[in-house]
Motif scaffolding. Structure first.
Motif, short mmCIF file in Angstrom:
data_model
loop_
_atom_site.label_atom_id
_atom_site.label_comp_id
_atom_site.label_asym_id
_atom_site.label_seq_id
_atom_site.Cartn_x
_atom_site.Cartn_y
_atom_site.Cartn_z
N ASN A 1 1.15 -0.82 0.05
CA ASN A 1 -0.16 0.12 -0.04
C ASN A 1 0.69 1.42 -0.12
O ASN A 1 0.88 1.93 0.73
CB ASN A 1 -0.87 -0.05 0.85
N PRO B 1 -2.35 0.77 5.97
CA PRO B 1 -3.94 0.66 5.32
C PRO B 1 -5.08 0.69 7.19
O PRO B 1 -5.36 -0.53 6.95
CB PRO B 1 -4.51 -0.20 4.55
N GLU C 1 -8.87 0.04 6.56
CA GLU C 1 -9.43 -1.45 6.25
C GLU C 1 -8.83 -2.23 6.43
O GLU C 1 -10.01 -3.00 6.38
CB GLU C 1 -8.40 -1.29 4.54
N LYS D 1 -12.36 -4.86 7.62
CA LYS D 1 -11.90 -6.71 7.22
C LYS D 1 -12.01 -7.49 7.94
O LYS D 1 -12.95 -8.29 8.18
CB LYS D 1 -10.87 -6.36 6.42
N VAL E 1 -16.29 -5.93 1.72
CA VAL E 1 -15.86 -4.36 0.27
C VAL E 1 -16.07 -5.95 -0.97
O VAL E 1 -15.86 -6.84 -0.82
CB VAL E 1 -14.65 -4.60 0.04
#
Length: 139
Positions: free
Chosen positions: A74, A79, A82, A86, A93
């Motif tokens: 990334n 991240p 994110e 998750k 997503v």
């Protein structure tokens, strides 16, 4: 207060300082709590070192990610949100396809043994400490 409760409070305080820009590194108490969460819940698939080589790997249809290179993949920035979402599983997503990973947020809320704010807060603290641990182990 239980050790999970202490870790949850520490993770939430760390998050508050992160949001205000005053935290430059994770306190080791939060990282250690995250490592315990990781070893209990994630290592079986992602491996003890987070490289995607856990004992369940050969039984999975989708191979577990190498969690040590999330920042590298990334543009050098971990991240954070994110990863948090998750793990929590509350934000799906669609680009990622079906969920092959358990929804740990639901499991952590259930393990808190109550409904409402207490369960939500404890689950959030556990997920935060786990996310801080994953940020800590980046290569």
């Amino acid at each position: 207060m239980t050790s999970i409760g202490n870790a949850c409070c520490a993770a939430l305080l760390l998050l508050a300082s992160r949001l205000t820009g005053s935290a430059s590194a994770q306190p080791m108490e939060v990282v250690s709590a995250g490592e315990l969460e990781y070893q209990r819940n994630c290592a079986v698939c992602h491996g003890a070192g987070g490289r995607g080589d856990g004992v369940m790997r050969s039984y999975l249809t989708m191979q577990p990610a190498n969690l040590r290179i999330l920042a590298k993949n990334n543009a050098g920035k971990f991240p954070f949100w994110e990863v948090y979402h998750k793990i929590d599983g509350q934000t799906e997503v669609p680009v990622h396809g079906t969920r092959d990973m358990p929804i740990w947020g639901d499991r952590f809320r259930e393990q808190a043994g109550s409904d409402g704010k207490t369960a939500v807060t404890q689950a959030a603290g556990r997920i935060l400490s786990l996310t801080f641990y994953l940020e800590y182990i980046q290569e």
